[in-house]
Motif scaffolding. Sequence first.
Motif, PDB file in Angstrom:
ATOM      1  N   UNK A  54      -8.909  10.752  -4.113  1.00  0.00           N
ATOM      2  CA  UNK A  54      -9.171   9.322  -4.282  1.00  0.00           C
ATOM      3  C   UNK A  54      -8.362   8.493  -3.296  1.00  0.00           C
TER       4      UNK A  54
ATOM      5  N   UNK B 229       2.922  14.430 -11.870  1.00  0.00           N
ATOM      6  CA  UNK B 229       3.421  14.475 -13.250  1.00  0.00           C
ATOM      7  C   UNK B 229       2.291  14.736 -14.238  1.00  0.00           C
ATOM      8  N   UNK B 230       1.210  13.990 -14.092  1.00  0.00           N
ATOM      9  CA  UNK B 230       0.076  14.197 -14.995  1.00  0.00           C
ATOM     10  C   UNK B 230      -0.472  15.612 -14.842  1.00  0.00           C
TER      11      UNK B 230
ATOM     12  N   UNK C 119       0.841  -1.197   0.000  1.00  0.00           N
ATOM     13  CA  UNK C 119       0.000   0.000   0.000  1.00  0.00           C
ATOM     14  C   UNK C 119       0.877   1.247   0.000  1.00  0.00           C
TER      15      UNK C 119
ATOM     16  N   UNK D   4       3.154  10.526  -6.812  1.00  0.00           N
ATOM     17  CA  UNK D   4       4.243  10.884  -7.732  1.00  0.00           C
ATOM     18  C   UNK D   4       3.737  10.993  -9.165  1.00  0.00           C
ATOM     19  N   UNK D   5       2.997   9.979  -9.596  1.00  0.00           N
ATOM     20  CA  UNK D   5       2.476   9.997 -10.960  1.00  0.00           C
ATOM     21  C   UNK D   5       1.460  11.104 -11.172  1.00  0.00           C
ATOM     22  N   UNK D   6       0.653  11.371 -10.164  1.00  0.00           N
ATOM     23  CA  UNK D   6      -0.396  12.380 -10.320  1.00  0.00           C
ATOM     24  C   UNK D   6       0.189  13.776 -10.480  1.00  0.00           C
TER      25      UNK D   6
ATOM     26  N   UNK E  53      -6.518  12.959  -7.590  1.00  0.00           N
ATOM     27  CA  UNK E  53      -5.799  11.755  -7.167  1.00  0.00           C
ATOM     28  C   UNK E  53      -5.700  11.700  -5.652  1.00  0.00           C
TER      29      UNK E  53
ATOM     30  N   UNK F 192       3.834   1.567  -1.407  1.00  0.00           N
ATOM     31  CA  UNK F 192       4.294   1.725  -2.786  1.00  0.00           C
ATOM     32  C   UNK F 192       3.180   2.306  -3.646  1.00  0.00           C
ATOM     33  N   UNK F 193       1.961   1.807  -3.462  1.00  0.00           N
ATOM     34  CA  UNK F 193       0.842   2.281  -4.281  1.00  0.00           C
ATOM     35  C   UNK F 193       0.538   3.755  -4.017  1.00  0.00           C
TER      36      UNK F 193
ATOM     37  N   UNK G 106       2.543   6.091  -2.659  1.00  0.00           N
ATOM     38  CA  UNK G 106       3.650   6.927  -3.135  1.00  0.00           C
ATOM     39  C   UNK G 106       3.642   7.026  -4.656  1.00  0.00           C
ATOM     40  N   UNK G 107       3.461   5.916  -5.328  1.00  0.00           N
ATOM     41  CA  UNK G 107       3.424   5.909  -6.790  1.00  0.00           C
ATOM     42  C   UNK G 107       2.311   6.804  -7.310  1.00  0.00           C
ATOM     43  N   UNK G 108       1.171   6.730  -6.656  1.00  0.00           N
ATOM     44  CA  UNK G 108       0.019   7.499  -7.097  1.00  0.00           C
ATOM     45  C   UNK G 108       0.276   8.998  -6.965  1.00  0.00           C
TER      46      UNK G 108
END
Lengths: 190, 190
Positions: free
Chosen positions: A183, A167-168, A154, A163-165, A180, A156-157, A159-161
């Motif tokens: 959510x 960027x988007x 969780x 980080x990616x958000x 994000x 990783x998920x 943090x990834x979310x």
Amino acid sequence: MAKVTNTRLAILGAADRLLLERGFNGFSYKDISEPMGIKNAAIHYHFSTKEDLGVALFQRYREILRDRTAEFMSRGGNPVSQLEGYSQFILDSFAQRGEICPMGIMAAEFHTLPARMKKQAQLLVDEMIAWLEQVLELGRKEGAFHFEGPGRSKAIAVKSCLQGAAQLARVAGAEVLEEALAQIRRDLRG
Amino acid sequence: MAKVTNTRLAILGAADRLLLERGFNGFSYKDISEPMGIKNAAIHYHFSTKEDLGVALFQRYREILRDRTAEFMSRGGNPVSQLEGYSQFILDSFAQRGEICPMGIMAAEFHTLPARMKKQAQLLVDEMIAWLEQVLELGRKEGAFHFEGPGRSKAIAVKSCLQGAAQLARVAGAEVLEEALAQIRRDLRG
DNA sequence: GTCTATAACGTGATAGAC
DNA sequence: GTCTATCACGTTATAGAC
């Protein structure tokens, strides 16, 4: 380790901004030196190579993370406020200067980075995941967070979310990051 | 639009690999031309500027996305297999060549990109989110996916998570991506 | 139509001035 | 101790050869 001077700190500050705005391959010593009114070669006195500058930058990110989480890692703070603090930091950095997380930048350019910078990047990611795992696991134990599976997954998920958000959001607009984050909060509410 | 030649396609293929491995600022025309046995300047015949090459690459990513999702967007396919197909594509790209999603790369270097490349990046992100939103909303309607809040927010969160996780995996190891994907599945299970 | 020779410039880095 | 003049090289891009 070189003495900490004002010039050295000013260089690190400028390099930090440039790295987060343009990536490590997207700025040069001249971009740092010109606004300071010195020649680009003067930077080499403070950081002999660009690799040295990059390593110093990444070490600084690790220090910042350690400072912000030290008290939590040792004696256990409030998990909700910890996660909210981190989220707010990402939100503020993006809103104020359009900055995204350095880890995504490191990853995008990873195969062009010198060895010592890669090593620092690995340490930073590992430390980040370890901290967030503690926060989430403690929050679950206290009933503040709800999720299935290992805390590390969780972490990783989440943090990834984030980080990616960010960027988007840089490409498609700031509300993407806000959605994000909303959510993530909803999903953790269970 | 220039005629589609074998050389042109070979250039696009090589540039695609280089972009996903090193970032747009991390490769040069020479990196493309040398393995092909021609001079770097020869690339300029096929793509006058690097911006033109970048635009062509991004348009190709949009075409690939459109091809892979066209039938779903028009008449509604199976949402679970759609999401699994996309996840598997990310997993495979990473496992086989260490590749991460181009959108993260675009974002990291966004402020260094020429205007027409930024525009293509925006279109790609918007189209990606729109497609994933449809997949998730239909899956929820069918009872295959469970989540709170707008489908668009969940789509952003899922896309951000996969994108960020592939990046972290490049730095910290492939199992990071697998854990993130497992967590996405668990969270959607409700 | 396709590619090469070469230009014009920016880069990281060295040697040495002050 | 701090910075500048300069170098060697790689980059994108143009002009023109074949």
